[in-house]
Design a protein around this motif. Structure first.
Motif, PDB file in Angstrom:
ATOM      1  N   MET A   1     -17.385  23.644  -9.784  1.00  0.00           N
ATOM      2  CA  MET A   1     -17.621  22.197  -9.717  1.00  0.00           C
ATOM      3  C   MET A   1     -16.971  21.455 -10.876  1.00  0.00           C
ATOM      4  N   MET A   2     -16.657  22.167 -11.952  1.00  0.00           N
ATOM      5  CA  MET A   2     -16.079  21.516 -13.133  1.00  0.00           C
ATOM      6  C   MET A   2     -14.555  21.673 -13.186  1.00  0.00           C
ATOM      7  N   THR A   3     -13.894  21.785 -12.050  1.00  0.00           N
ATOM      8  CA  THR A   3     -12.431  21.875 -12.057  1.00  0.00           C
ATOM      9  C   THR A   3     -11.850  20.512 -12.419  1.00  0.00           C
ATOM     10  N   GLU A   4     -10.727  20.538 -13.088  1.00  0.00           N
ATOM     11  CA  GLU A   4     -10.039  19.317 -13.497  1.00  0.00           C
ATOM     12  C   GLU A   4      -8.777  19.174 -12.659  1.00  0.00           C
ATOM     13  N   ARG A   5      -8.613  18.031 -12.021  1.00  0.00           N
ATOM     14  CA  ARG A   5      -7.423  17.763 -11.211  1.00  0.00           C
ATOM     15  C   ARG A   5      -6.503  16.845 -12.005  1.00  0.00           C
ATOM     16  N   ARG A   6      -5.253  17.251 -12.171  1.00  0.00           N
ATOM     17  CA  ARG A   6      -4.313  16.507 -13.006  1.00  0.00           C
ATOM     18  C   ARG A   6      -2.964  16.402 -12.288  1.00  0.00           C
ATOM     19  N   CYS A   7      -2.334  15.233 -12.425  1.00  0.00           N
ATOM     20  CA  CYS A   7      -1.007  15.009 -11.863  1.00  0.00           C
ATOM     21  C   CYS A   7       0.039  15.651 -12.769  1.00  0.00           C
ATOM     22  N   GLY A   8       1.011  16.319 -12.173  1.00  0.00           N
ATOM     23  CA  GLY A   8       2.060  16.975 -12.937  1.00  0.00           C
ATOM     24  C   GLY A   8       3.096  16.003 -13.469  1.00  0.00           C
ATOM     25  N   ALA A   9       3.235  14.824 -12.868  1.00  0.00           N
ATOM     26  CA  ALA A   9       4.272  13.872 -13.292  1.00  0.00           C
ATOM     27  C   ALA A   9       3.740  12.862 -14.315  1.00  0.00           C
ATOM     28  N   CYS A  10       2.621  12.190 -14.004  1.00  0.00           N
ATOM     29  CA  CYS A  10       2.151  11.129 -14.900  1.00  0.00           C
ATOM     30  C   CYS A  10       0.970  11.554 -15.759  1.00  0.00           C
ATOM     31  N   GLY A  11       0.336  12.685 -15.470  1.00  0.00           N
ATOM     32  CA  GLY A  11      -0.758  13.187 -16.281  1.00  0.00           C
ATOM     33  C   GLY A  11      -2.102  12.562 -15.993  1.00  0.00           C
ATOM     34  N   ALA A  12      -2.238  11.812 -14.930  1.00  0.00           N
ATOM     35  CA  ALA A  12      -3.525  11.187 -14.582  1.00  0.00           C
ATOM     36  C   ALA A  12      -4.514  12.276 -14.180  1.00  0.00           C
ATOM     37  N   THR A  13      -5.768  12.126 -14.605  1.00  0.00           N
ATOM     38  CA  THR A  13      -6.800  13.105 -14.264  1.00  0.00           C
ATOM     39  C   THR A  13      -7.721  12.508 -13.215  1.00  0.00           C
ATOM     40  N   TYR A  14      -8.199  13.366 -12.326  1.00  0.00           N
ATOM     41  CA  TYR A  14      -9.100  12.960 -11.250  1.00  0.00           C
ATOM     42  C   TYR A  14     -10.362  13.770 -11.312  1.00  0.00           C
TER      43      TYR A  14
ATOM     44  N   ILE B   1       2.493  16.111  -8.102  1.00  0.00           N
ATOM     45  CA  ILE B   1       1.637  16.978  -7.300  1.00  0.00           C
ATOM     46  C   ILE B   1       0.376  17.264  -8.104  1.00  0.00           C
ATOM     47  N   ILE B   2      -0.770  17.180  -7.455  1.00  0.00           N
ATOM     48  CA  ILE B   2      -2.054  17.398  -8.107  1.00  0.00           C
ATOM     49  C   ILE B   2      -2.294  18.899  -8.259  1.00  0.00           C
ATOM     50  N   THR B   3      -2.584  19.328  -9.481  1.00  0.00           N
ATOM     51  CA  THR B   3      -2.920  20.725  -9.745  1.00  0.00           C
ATOM     52  C   THR B   3      -4.358  20.800 -10.238  1.00  0.00           C
ATOM     53  N   GLU B   4      -5.022  21.900  -9.923  1.00  0.00           N
ATOM     54  CA  GLU B   4      -6.404  22.098 -10.341  1.00  0.00           C
ATOM     55  C   GLU B   4      -6.453  23.181 -11.401  1.00  0.00           C
ATOM     56  N   SER B   5      -7.277  22.964 -12.412  1.00  0.00           N
ATOM     57  CA  SER B   5      -7.475  23.982 -13.439  1.00  0.00           C
ATOM     58  C   SER B   5      -8.943  23.971 -13.836  1.00  0.00           C
TER      59      SER B   5
ATOM     60  N   THR C   1       0.848  -1.182   0.000  1.00  0.00           N
ATOM     61  CA  THR C   1       0.000   0.000   0.000  1.00  0.00           C
ATOM     62  C   THR C   1       0.881   1.227   0.000  1.00  0.00           C
ATOM     63  N   ILE C   2       0.634   2.122  -0.927  1.00  0.00           N
ATOM     64  CA  ILE C   2       1.404   3.353  -1.000  1.00  0.00           C
ATOM     65  C   ILE C   2       0.618   4.438  -0.289  1.00  0.00           C
ATOM     66  N   VAL C   3       1.213   4.993   0.735  1.00  0.00           N
ATOM     67  CA  VAL C   3       0.571   6.080   1.463  1.00  0.00           C
ATOM     68  C   VAL C   3       1.151   7.377   0.940  1.00  0.00           C
ATOM     69  N   VAL C   4       0.294   8.195   0.384  1.00  0.00           N
ATOM     70  CA  VAL C   4       0.747   9.461  -0.168  1.00  0.00           C
ATOM     71  C   VAL C   4       0.164  10.584   0.663  1.00  0.00           C
TER      72      VAL C   4
ATOM     73  N   PRO D   1      -1.178  14.623   1.350  1.00  0.00           N
ATOM     74  CA  PRO D   1      -2.179  15.443   0.677  1.00  0.00           C
ATOM     75  C   PRO D   1      -1.556  16.212  -0.479  1.00  0.00           C
ATOM     76  N   GLY D   2      -2.259  16.249  -1.607  1.00  0.00           N
ATOM     77  CA  GLY D   2      -1.760  16.939  -2.779  1.00  0.00           C
ATOM     78  C   GLY D   2      -0.869  16.091  -3.656  1.00  0.00           C
ATOM     79  N   ARG D   3      -0.631  14.839  -3.278  1.00  0.00           N
ATOM     80  CA  ARG D   3       0.209  13.937  -4.080  1.00  0.00           C
ATOM     81  C   ARG D   3      -0.675  13.025  -4.912  1.00  0.00           C
ATOM     82  N   CYS D   4      -0.114  12.555  -6.019  1.00  0.00           N
ATOM     83  CA  CYS D   4      -0.836  11.689  -6.945  1.00  0.00           C
ATOM     84  C   CYS D   4      -1.005  10.299  -6.338  1.00  0.00           C
ATOM     85  N   GLY D   5      -2.194   9.737  -6.454  1.00  0.00           N
ATOM     86  CA  GLY D   5      -2.442   8.393  -5.960  1.00  0.00           C
ATOM     87  C   GLY D   5      -1.964   7.330  -6.922  1.00  0.00           C
TER      88      GLY D   5
END
Length: 96
Positions: free
Chosen positions: A83-96, A57-61, A42-45, A47-51
């Motif tokens: 409500m329509m903000t997009e959360r994206r990881c800066g390293a791998c590009g995963a969207t949340y 680091i998760i950024t909102e746009s 289990t990887i414990v990350v 707050p603000g880190r990519c799961g």
């Protein structure tokens, strides 16, 4: 009446000040062994880190549609934009 012996035997004196006891073997019972296998670590990350990758680091746009809704339907559009903000990881590009 005779007093029955205790159902245990004293094996040794421990350093904690009490006797360590051992139960006598019981007839008709077999020992069971339980094996626990860990499937994945289990990887414990924090707050603000990519799961997904654990490094980025998760950024909102705000999305384009959210900004358009905020301009056209001003009072309620701002809520839609938030409500329509997009959360994206800066390293791998995963969207949340």
């Amino acid at each position: 009446m005779s007093s029955a012996p205790p159902p245990y035997e004293v094996t040794q004196q421990s350093s904690y000040g009490y006797d360590q006891t051992q139960a006598p073997p019981q007839q008709g019972h077999t020992a069971q062994t339980t094996t626990v296998i860990a499937t994945s670590p289990t990887i414990v990350v924090g707050p603000g880190r990519c799961g997904a990758c654990g490094q980025g680091i998760i950024t909102e746009s705000y999305t384009i549609l959210g900004i358009v809704l905020a301009v056209l339907f001003f009072p309620l559009g701002v809520i839609c934009c938030l409500m329509m903000t997009e959360r994206r990881c800066g390293a791998c590009g995963a969207t949340y």
